[in-house]
Design a protein around this motif. Sequence first.
Motif, PDB file in Angstrom:
ATOM      1  N   GLY A 184      59.080  14.142  49.980  1.00 18.29           N
ATOM      2  CA  GLY A 184      60.228  14.159  49.077  1.00 18.29           C
ATOM      3  C   GLY A 184      60.464  12.792  48.455  1.00 18.29           C
ATOM      4  N   ILE A 185      61.352  12.731  47.489  1.00 20.52           N
ATOM      5  CA  ILE A 185      61.593  11.484  46.749  1.00 20.52           C
ATOM      6  C   ILE A 185      62.801  10.721  47.280  1.00 20.52           C
ATOM      7  N   GLY A 186      63.482  11.265  48.276  1.00 19.46           N
ATOM      8  CA  GLY A 186      64.611  10.561  48.872  1.00 19.46           C
ATOM      9  C   GLY A 186      65.948  10.980  48.281  1.00 19.46           C
ATOM     10  N   MET A 187      66.997  10.745  49.055  1.00 18.05           N
ATOM     11  CA  MET A 187      68.340  11.187  48.689  1.00 18.05           C
ATOM     12  C   MET A 187      68.845  10.528  47.413  1.00 18.05           C
ATOM     13  N   ASP A 188      68.640   9.234  47.263  1.00 20.32           N
ATOM     14  CA  ASP A 188      69.187   8.516  46.114  1.00 20.32           C
ATOM     15  C   ASP A 188      68.663   9.086  44.796  1.00 20.32           C
ATOM     16  N   LYS A 189      67.368   9.236  44.688  1.00 22.51           N
ATOM     17  CA  LYS A 189      66.777   9.772  43.458  1.00 22.51           C
ATOM     18  C   LYS A 189      67.178  11.229  43.240  1.00 22.51           C
ATOM     19  N   SER A 190      67.179  12.016  44.307  1.00 25.65           N
ATOM     20  CA  SER A 190      67.545  13.431  44.180  1.00 25.65           C
ATOM     21  C   SER A 190      68.981  13.590  43.698  1.00 25.65           C
ATOM     22  N   LEU A 191      69.889  12.792  44.269  1.00 24.44           N
ATOM     23  CA  LEU A 191      71.290  12.860  43.840  1.00 24.44           C
ATOM     24  C   LEU A 191      71.437  12.475  42.366  1.00 24.44           C
ATOM     25  N   LYS A 192      70.713  11.463  41.937  1.00 24.17           N
ATOM     26  CA  LYS A 192      70.794  11.037  40.536  1.00 24.17           C
ATOM     27  C   LYS A 192      70.264  12.116  39.600  1.00 24.17           C
ATOM     28  N   ILE A 193      69.165  12.742  39.980  1.00 27.09           N
ATOM     29  CA  ILE A 193      68.574  13.795  39.146  1.00 27.09           C
ATOM     30  C   ILE A 193      69.504  15.003  39.084  1.00 27.09           C
ATOM     31  N   PHE A 194      69.948  15.501  40.244  1.00 25.94           N
ATOM     32  CA  PHE A 194      70.833  16.663  40.243  1.00 25.94           C
ATOM     33  C   PHE A 194      72.174  16.330  39.603  1.00 25.94           C
ATOM     34  N   GLY A 195      72.663  15.128  39.850  1.00 38.17           N
ATOM     35  CA  GLY A 195      73.932  14.709  39.253  1.00 38.17           C
ATOM     36  C   GLY A 195      73.856  14.682  37.731  1.00 38.17           C
ATOM     37  N   ALA A 237      71.694  16.317  35.887  1.00 39.86           N
ATOM     38  CA  ALA A 237      71.501  17.703  35.435  1.00 39.86           C
ATOM     39  C   ALA A 237      72.838  18.434  35.379  1.00 39.86           C
ATOM     40  N   LEU A 238      73.652  18.245  36.416  1.00 40.78           N
ATOM     41  CA  LEU A 238      74.947  18.931  36.484  1.00 40.78           C
ATOM     42  C   LEU A 238      75.898  18.469  35.383  1.00 40.78           C
ATOM     43  N   THR A 239      75.916  17.165  35.112  1.00 37.91           N
ATOM     44  CA  THR A 239      76.884  16.638  34.144  1.00 37.91           C
ATOM     45  C   THR A 239      76.396  16.715  32.711  1.00 37.91           C
ATOM     46  N   THR A 240      75.076  16.765  32.507  1.00 33.88           N
ATOM     47  CA  THR A 240      74.533  16.691  31.152  1.00 33.88           C
ATOM     48  C   THR A 240      74.010  18.028  30.638  1.00 33.88           C
ATOM     49  N   TYR A 241      73.403  18.820  31.521  1.00 38.96           N
ATOM     50  CA  TYR A 241      72.673  20.007  31.065  1.00 38.96           C
ATOM     51  C   TYR A 241      73.197  21.345  31.579  1.00 38.96           C
ATOM     52  N   MET A 242      73.934  21.348  32.669  1.00 39.90           N
ATOM     53  CA  MET A 242      74.343  22.623  33.263  1.00 39.90           C
ATOM     54  C   MET A 242      75.775  23.003  32.895  1.00 39.90           C
ATOM     55  N   THR A 243      76.013  24.308  32.911  1.00 45.65           N
ATOM     56  CA  THR A 243      77.352  24.865  32.724  1.00 45.65           C
ATOM     57  C   THR A 243      77.611  25.811  33.897  1.00 45.65           C
ATOM     58  N   PRO A 244      78.841  26.332  34.041  1.00 50.99           N
ATOM     59  CA  PRO A 244      79.108  27.265  35.139  1.00 50.99           C
ATOM     60  C   PRO A 244      78.247  28.533  35.089  1.00 50.99           C
ATOM     61  N   ALA A 292      66.796  29.584  36.616  1.00 48.15           N
ATOM     62  CA  ALA A 292      65.733  29.142  35.708  1.00 48.15           C
ATOM     63  C   ALA A 292      66.228  27.993  34.830  1.00 48.15           C
ATOM     64  N   GLN A 293      67.475  28.098  34.356  1.00 42.50           N
ATOM     65  CA  GLN A 293      68.050  27.025  33.540  1.00 42.50           C
ATOM     66  C   GLN A 293      68.319  25.777  34.380  1.00 42.50           C
ATOM     67  N   ALA A 294      68.698  25.969  35.621  1.00 44.24           N
ATOM     68  CA  ALA A 294      68.920  24.833  36.512  1.00 44.24           C
ATOM     69  C   ALA A 294      67.610  24.086  36.750  1.00 44.24           C
ATOM     70  N   ARG A 295      66.529  24.842  36.891  1.00 43.35           N
ATOM     71  CA  ARG A 295      65.203  24.220  37.041  1.00 43.35           C
ATOM     72  C   ARG A 295      64.908  23.358  35.820  1.00 43.35           C
ATOM     73  N   GLU A 296      65.110  23.927  34.627  1.00 42.69           N
ATOM     74  CA  GLU A 296      64.850  23.171  33.397  1.00 42.69           C
ATOM     75  C   GLU A 296      65.769  21.956  33.287  1.00 42.69           C
ATOM     76  N   ALA A 297      67.037  22.128  33.668  1.00 36.87           N
ATOM     77  CA  ALA A 297      67.999  21.024  33.595  1.00 36.87           C
ATOM     78  C   ALA A 297      67.593  19.872  34.503  1.00 36.87           C
ATOM     79  N   THR A 298      67.139  20.191  35.705  1.00 40.73           N
ATOM     80  CA  THR A 298      66.744  19.116  36.627  1.00 40.73           C
ATOM     81  C   THR A 298      65.432  18.478  36.180  1.00 40.73           C
TER      82      THR A 298
END
Length: 104
Positions: A44-55, A57-64, A69-75
């Motif tokens: 794995g790439i570690g917690m810090d990088k994973s949190l930044k990527i998911f964070g 994705a959540l704030t920039t690309y994802m909606t409720p 499939a869209q979450a995969r693309e967003a991340t």
Amino acid sequence: MSSGHSNWSKQTEVHGSSGIANNAFYLLTEGGKNRTSGLEVKDGIGMDKSLKIFGRALTTYMTPSTTFAQAREATIKAATDLHGADSVEVQKVKDAWTAVGVGK
């Protein structure tokens, strides 16, 4: 185990689908093998990088209403923004989602 525990399991069953994203995050962070697919994410790439990527994705690309499939693309987009399209991080994001059965 008490009977209360089995009731708890049944009550949380409806929330089971969130486990897909959680499992992808875990595999991205720690690496490991998905029990259902048997597919492995090595190292794995570690917690810090994973949190930044998911964070991101959540704030920039994802909606409720974002699907898995869209979450995969967003991340993937978020990892590309942060690390570049040809980065190990982008490949690990793809591998993690594939291991949990979302995308190829």
